[in-house]
Design a protein around this motif. Structure first.
Motif, short mmCIF file in Angstrom:
data_model
loop_
_atom_site.label_atom_id
_atom_site.label_comp_id
_atom_site.label_asym_id
_atom_site.label_seq_id
_atom_site.Cartn_x
_atom_site.Cartn_y
_atom_site.Cartn_z
N TYR A 206 -30.12 -33.64 109.73
CA TYR A 206 -30.53 -32.37 109.13
C TYR A 206 -31.54 -31.62 109.99
N GLY A 207 -32.29 -32.33 110.81
CA GLY A 207 -33.33 -31.67 111.58
C GLY A 207 -33.61 -32.36 112.90
N VAL A 208 -34.45 -31.71 113.70
CA VAL A 208 -34.89 -32.24 114.99
C VAL A 208 -36.42 -32.30 114.97
N VAL A 209 -36.98 -33.45 115.32
CA VAL A 209 -38.44 -33.60 115.34
C VAL A 209 -39.02 -32.58 116.31
N SER A 210 -39.94 -31.73 115.80
CA SER A 210 -40.48 -30.65 116.61
C SER A 210 -41.98 -30.82 116.89
N ARG A 211 -42.81 -30.65 115.87
CA ARG A 211 -44.25 -30.67 116.10
C ARG A 211 -44.98 -31.05 114.82
N GLY A 212 -46.30 -31.15 114.94
CA GLY A 212 -47.10 -31.51 113.78
C GLY A 212 -48.39 -32.18 114.17
N ASP A 213 -49.09 -32.72 113.18
CA ASP A 213 -50.31 -33.47 113.43
C ASP A 213 -50.46 -34.51 112.33
N ARG A 214 -51.66 -34.99 112.08
CA ARG A 214 -51.85 -36.05 111.08
C ARG A 214 -51.73 -35.53 109.65
N CYS A 215 -51.64 -34.21 109.47
CA CYS A 215 -51.53 -33.65 108.12
C CYS A 215 -50.11 -33.26 107.76
N PHE A 216 -49.25 -32.99 108.74
CA PHE A 216 -47.91 -32.51 108.44
C PHE A 216 -47.00 -32.74 109.65
#
Length: 236
Positions: A206-216
């Motif tokens: 369903y998706g491709v891992v893109s970006r984020g941090d320790r909150c989301f």
């Protein structure tokens, strides 16, 4: 816009100044060997002769999907892999052509999607096969999982064996506006797993891992890009 959506807009904006370029599985466990035969490890040779790593996944016998921010000078694709030992794992398949989304922005991180055409077709086996892509739908997918070889939470090296973790997506309108799925919290991918698939409901990407941090965590929403994906696959 409600206060929760306002918070997400702020978080998304902050992420663009330090978005994740690779990812790690936080809170997960080692996957059953070869239980994710669509998974590939991307060895990236950068312009400064530095080696980096991303994840990806097979969508045909000739194409791999990953994140557009995983662009490199030279790519080596490792298929059918469970354990990765640097300098001992055989050389991967070279990529003949990289096709990042034309509207990808390294500043905003939007449209973070890329197809890689392999220099030779892979032979499908029990340990090597593509994954189906999700079609457009309005319902939020359930029972999702991400996998990869990224750093574990308490280590600074890549995991020697593929790991995986369950993630729960949240239904926020800001995610739809930016063609992305969103999960909240620390659990999930972070450093070392960019480009890997968000797999939900009967082994569908369903998706491709893109970006984020320790909150989301943010995942590029595959159903919104099917026309683009299928258009490039049909050209071959």
């Amino acid at each position: 816009m409600g206060p929760q959506n306002t918070w997400v807009v702020l978080v998304l904006g902050l992420s663009l100044r330090g978005q994740v370029q690779t990812g790690e599985i936080i809170g997960g466990h080692e996957a059953v060997p070869h239980s994710r035969p669509y998974m590939v490890l991307l060895e990236l040779k950068m312009w400064q002769n530095e080696t980096r790593y991303c994840d990806g996944f097979l969508v045909s016998d000739e194409f791999v999907m990953t994140a557009a921010h995983c662009q490199a000078r030279i790519y080596y694709v490792h298929v059918g892999l469970h354990k990765f030992i640097n300098n001992q794992t055989p050389k991967g398949i070279e990529v003949s052509r990289a096709i990042p989304h034309e509207e990808f922005s390294s500043t905003t991180g939007f449209n973070d999607l890329m197809l890689l055409q392999l220099s030779k077709k892979v032979k499908f086996t029990e340990h090597v096969r593509p994954i189906h892509l999700a079609c457009r739908r309005d319902l939020l997918p359930q029972r999702c999982i991400v996998s990869g070889w990224g750093h574990s939470e308490d280590k600074h090296d890549m995991a020697s064996a593929m790991r995986e973790v369950n993630v729960t997506l949240v239904n926020l309108t800001i995610s739809a506006e930016h063609h992305a799925y969103l999960s909240l919290g620390k659990i999930g991918p972070s450093y070392g797993d960019s480009g890997g698939p968000l797999v939900c409901e009967d082994e569908v990407a369903y998706g491709v891992v893109s970006r984020g941090d320790r909150c989301f965590k943010i995942f590029t929403k595959i159903p919104d890009y099917l026309v683009w994906i299928e258009g490039h696959l049909r050209k071959m």
